[in-house]
Design a protein around this motif. Structure first.
Motif, PDB file in Angstrom:
ATOM      1  N   LYS A  74       5.586  -7.079  10.115  1.00  0.00           N
ATOM      2  CA  LYS A  74       4.786  -6.034   9.477  1.00  0.00           C
ATOM      3  C   LYS A  74       4.644  -4.830  10.398  1.00  0.00           C
ATOM      4  N   CYS A  75       4.843  -3.656   9.832  1.00  0.00           N
ATOM      5  CA  CYS A  75       4.574  -2.424  10.582  1.00  0.00           C
ATOM      6  C   CYS A  75       3.144  -1.933  10.351  1.00  0.00           C
ATOM      7  N   PHE A  76       2.550  -2.295   9.224  1.00  0.00           N
ATOM      8  CA  PHE A  76       1.152  -1.967   8.915  1.00  0.00           C
ATOM      9  C   PHE A  76       0.423  -3.282   8.641  1.00  0.00           C
ATOM     10  N   GLU A  77      -0.766  -3.416   9.165  1.00  0.00           N
ATOM     11  CA  GLU A  77      -1.557  -4.614   8.876  1.00  0.00           C
ATOM     12  C   GLU A  77      -1.943  -4.680   7.406  1.00  0.00           C
ATOM     13  N   GLU A  78      -2.267  -3.528   6.842  1.00  0.00           N
ATOM     14  CA  GLU A  78      -2.643  -3.429   5.438  1.00  0.00           C
ATOM     15  C   GLU A  78      -1.817  -2.316   4.792  1.00  0.00           C
ATOM     16  N   PRO A  79      -1.666  -2.334   3.466  1.00  0.00           N
ATOM     17  CA  PRO A  79      -0.944  -1.235   2.806  1.00  0.00           C
ATOM     18  C   PRO A  79      -1.638   0.097   3.085  1.00  0.00           C
ATOM     19  N   ARG A  80      -0.850   1.121   3.366  1.00  0.00           N
ATOM     20  CA  ARG A  80      -1.414   2.464   3.541  1.00  0.00           C
ATOM     21  C   ARG A  80      -1.555   3.115   2.161  1.00  0.00           C
ATOM     22  N   LYS A  81      -2.753   3.586   1.871  1.00  0.00           N
ATOM     23  CA  LYS A  81      -3.036   4.183   0.568  1.00  0.00           C
ATOM     24  C   LYS A  81      -3.241   5.681   0.730  1.00  0.00           C
ATOM     25  N   PHE A  82      -2.577   6.451  -0.128  1.00  0.00           N
ATOM     26  CA  PHE A  82      -2.653   7.909  -0.066  1.00  0.00           C
ATOM     27  C   PHE A  82      -2.995   8.470  -1.447  1.00  0.00           C
ATOM     28  N   THR A  83      -3.730   9.611  -1.407  1.00  0.00           N
ATOM     29  CA  THR A  83      -4.021  10.345  -2.632  1.00  0.00           C
ATOM     30  C   THR A  83      -3.303  11.689  -2.558  1.00  0.00           C
ATOM     31  N   LEU A  84      -2.389  11.918  -3.498  1.00  0.00           N
ATOM     32  CA  LEU A  84      -1.645  13.184  -3.551  1.00  0.00           C
ATOM     33  C   LEU A  84      -2.156  13.984  -4.740  1.00  0.00           C
ATOM     34  N   SER A 123      -3.452   5.980 -11.480  1.00  0.00           N
ATOM     35  CA  SER A 123      -4.794   5.413 -11.336  1.00  0.00           C
ATOM     36  C   SER A 123      -4.950   4.925  -9.908  1.00  0.00           C
ATOM     37  N   GLU A 124      -6.139   5.084  -9.338  1.00  0.00           N
ATOM     38  CA  GLU A 124      -6.353   4.649  -7.964  1.00  0.00           C
ATOM     39  C   GLU A 124      -6.769   3.187  -7.865  1.00  0.00           C
ATOM     40  N   GLN A 125      -6.684   2.468  -8.971  1.00  0.00           N
ATOM     41  CA  GLN A 125      -7.083   1.063  -8.955  1.00  0.00           C
ATOM     42  C   GLN A 125      -6.031   0.222  -8.220  1.00  0.00           C
ATOM     43  N   ASP A 126      -6.516  -0.641  -7.311  1.00  0.00           N
ATOM     44  CA  ASP A 126      -5.614  -1.538  -6.580  1.00  0.00           C
ATOM     45  C   ASP A 126      -5.092  -2.628  -7.506  1.00  0.00           C
ATOM     46  N   ARG A 127      -3.986  -3.232  -7.084  1.00  0.00           N
ATOM     47  CA  ARG A 127      -3.429  -4.385  -7.797  1.00  0.00           C
ATOM     48  C   ARG A 127      -3.403  -5.590  -6.873  1.00  0.00           C
ATOM     49  N   SER A 128      -3.401  -6.754  -7.473  1.00  0.00           N
ATOM     50  CA  SER A 128      -3.405  -7.975  -6.658  1.00  0.00           C
ATOM     51  C   SER A 128      -2.121  -8.112  -5.846  1.00  0.00           C
ATOM     52  N   SER A 129      -1.048  -7.480  -6.295  1.00  0.00           N
ATOM     53  CA  SER A 129       0.228  -7.573  -5.588  1.00  0.00           C
ATOM     54  C   SER A 129       0.285  -6.681  -4.354  1.00  0.00           C
ATOM     55  N   ASP A 130      -0.639  -5.734  -4.236  1.00  0.00           N
ATOM     56  CA  ASP A 130      -0.658  -4.868  -3.059  1.00  0.00           C
ATOM     57  C   ASP A 130      -0.907  -5.711  -1.806  1.00  0.00           C
ATOM     58  N   GLY A 131      -0.117  -5.492  -0.774  1.00  0.00           N
ATOM     59  CA  GLY A 131      -0.277  -6.236   0.468  1.00  0.00           C
ATOM     60  C   GLY A 131       0.543  -7.507   0.542  1.00  0.00           C
ATOM     61  N   LEU A 137      -0.656   6.529  -3.952  1.00  0.00           N
ATOM     62  CA  LEU A 137       0.445   5.801  -3.332  1.00  0.00           C
ATOM     63  C   LEU A 137      -0.062   4.609  -2.516  1.00  0.00           C
ATOM     64  N   TRP A 138       0.676   3.513  -2.600  1.00  0.00           N
ATOM     65  CA  TRP A 138       0.476   2.349  -1.730  1.00  0.00           C
ATOM     66  C   TRP A 138       1.810   2.102  -1.017  1.00  0.00           C
ATOM     67  N   VAL A 139       1.796   2.169   0.299  1.00  0.00           N
ATOM     68  CA  VAL A 139       3.032   2.057   1.072  1.00  0.00           C
ATOM     69  C   VAL A 139       2.936   0.866   2.026  1.00  0.00           C
ATOM     70  N   GLU A 140       3.967   0.010   1.970  1.00  0.00           N
ATOM     71  CA  GLU A 140       4.074  -1.124   2.898  1.00  0.00           C
ATOM     72  C   GLU A 140       5.447  -1.063   3.564  1.00  0.00           C
ATOM     73  N   VAL A 141       5.486  -1.383   4.864  1.00  0.00           N
ATOM     74  CA  VAL A 141       6.731  -1.271   5.626  1.00  0.00           C
ATOM     75  C   VAL A 141       6.936  -2.533   6.468  1.00  0.00           C
ATOM     76  N   GLU A 142       8.169  -3.041   6.456  1.00  0.00           N
ATOM     77  CA  GLU A 142       8.574  -4.192   7.265  1.00  0.00           C
ATOM     78  C   GLU A 142       9.701  -3.780   8.193  1.00  0.00           C
ATOM     79  N   ALA A 143       9.689  -4.277   9.407  1.00  0.00           N
ATOM     80  CA  ALA A 143      10.789  -4.043  10.348  1.00  0.00           C
ATOM     81  C   ALA A 143      11.694  -5.273  10.364  1.00  0.00           C
TER      82      ALA A 143
END
Length: 426
Positions: free
Chosen positions: A238-248, A284-292, A404-410
């Motif tokens: 994991k590059c981020f411990e948690e998903p990074r959330k952004f508002t554009l 929508s800014e609502q999270d989903r269970s699949s996030d993370g 936006l919800w962004v997750e990154v793996e190395a």
């Protein structure tokens, strides 16, 4: 079967009668049929060389001999008929004993060939498993155009019994001391053609047919274990411990408050060759269970691939494995949500995007891995030796806000060790 007739193979020679002329007539007919079948079997034994029979044929003949049986009821039979039936009964008994004796004599003369090939091209080592019983004899013949190494091992005890190194011809006869699965490994010295025979001498009638089927399974193991082979694999971090959330925010709203842009720096672990990202865009800014769950999902897909076959990974041709993993884990799309994603490899260029001091058109970003007007997606970005990669996002829409919800793996290449597990196919 090439010699035995169908009538002999499947006839069970049993005659039972009781009183009455109708039964006596039936007994006579069955006597005639039995007499003809016994006569055919006797001629077969007298005229055939059983050493030319296959293992299956010897066993079929042996089983037929064990099933031979003849009985009769003398009631309503004439004296001469009783004598004939008694003679046939003795004849069947003698024939039964002769068949069993002669087929048993053939056991020690038979050879079962699980593996036999001539003019076979070997490029890498191959292992041939064969199940053997205590008291049997394993024979291995190899003839090669160049030198080869042959190892004979006990798979159950995980021990190498014999090694023949750098030979062009090998003829080995090995008495089997323990019932187990044995392995014959042929290791060529470079690509070459060779002939090989791997066979055994059975000790029981049940072993005269085809060799016992053996199942194989690739299982992960530790370095140095018996049969361990190194395989290129990958480790995902994991590059981020948690998903990074952004508002554009939309362009109009961003003119008053907030921003239509976002930037995130991805710290690349030492040794990583690629980063894999998952980007979910929604209105929508609502999270989903699949996030993370990106890390767990990738790991699960990679594990499934390992069950299907060894996870081969090479820097020059890794796209297949990584793309397969990503295809299994594409995020759900919101058709009304999209944005631009830019990949910056230079900190100065990334900062200018973030500050807005230069329009994107004048900045140097990685065109190959940036995407314009993208919806929710995932992807792969080669690291190219960098310690930090910058992911930049921009909402070009005038009115609508995107989330936006962004997750990154190395992806870090590593060495995984596997061995083959052998078991009987029951």
């Amino acid at each position: 079967m090439r010699i035995l007739t169908k009538s002999i193979l499947f006839a069970i020679i049993v005659i039972t009668s009781s009183c009455g002329s109708k039964i006596a007539k039936q007994t006579l007919e069955e006597y005639n049929n039995t007499f003809a079948q016994v006569q055919e079997l006797e001629q077969l034994l007298a005229s055939s060389d059983l050493s030319t029979f296959s293992g299956n044929e010897i066993r079929q003949l042996h089983d037929l001999g064990k099933d031979l049986y003849y009985s009769y009821n003398p009631m309503d039979l004439k004296p001469e008929q009783v004598v004939a039936c008694k003679d046939l009964q003795e004849r069947v008994k003698t024939l039964k004993e002769e068949i069993i004796t002669k087929t048993n004599e053939q056991i020690g003369e038979m050879a079962i060939y699980p593996y036999k090939e001539s003019d076979c091209l070997f490029e890498t080592s191959e292992t041939f498993p064969v199940y053997l019983l205590k008291g049997e004899t394993l024979k291995v013949n190899v003839s090669a155009s160049k030198s080869v190494t042959v190892k004979i091992s006990n798979a159950n005890s995980r021990t190498v019994l014999k090694t023949f190194a750098n030979k062009t011809a090998i003829q080995e006869v090995m008495p089997i001391k323990n019932t187990a699965i044995y392995l014959v490994e042929i290791i060529p010295n470079g690509t070459q053609y060779l002939d090989y025979e791997i066979y055994y001498k059975p000790t029981t009638m049940e072993r005269l047919c085809n060799a016992t089927s053996i199942e194989t399974e690739q299982i992960e193991c530790q370095k140095g274990e018996f049969g361990a082979k190194a395989v290129p694999g990958i480790d995902m971090r994991k590059c981020f411990e948690e998903p990074r959330k952004f508002t554009l925010r939309g362009q109009l709203k961003a003119a008053f408050s907030g921003s239509a842009k976002a930037l995130v720096a991805v710290q690349v672990p030492t040794g990583a060759t690629d980063i894999l990202y998952s980007m979910r865009i929604a209105t929508s800014e609502q999270d989903r269970s699949s996030d993370g769950e990106f890390h767990d999902n990738l790991t699960r897909s990679y594990t499934n691939i390992k069950f299907m076959g060894l996870p081969l990974y090479e820097k020059s041709s890794s796209n297949g494995l990584l793309n397969t993993i990503l295809d299994d884990n594409r995020p759900l799309r919101d058709e009304d949500a999209y944005c631009n994603m830019y990949v910056f490899r230079n900190k100065t260029q990334a900062k200018q995007f973030q500050d807005g001091s230069q329009p994107v058109s004048k900045l140097s970003y990685d065109v190959d891995y940036s995407t314009l007007g993208t919806q929710s997606c995932n992807g792969r970005i080669p690291v190219k030796g960098l310690k930090t990669i910058y992911l930049a996002f921009e909402n070009e829409r005038m009115r609508y806000t995107n989330y936006l919800w962004v997750e990154v793996e190395a992806v870090v290449p590593n060495t995984v060790y596997y061995r083959t597990k052998y078991s009987l196919n029951n």
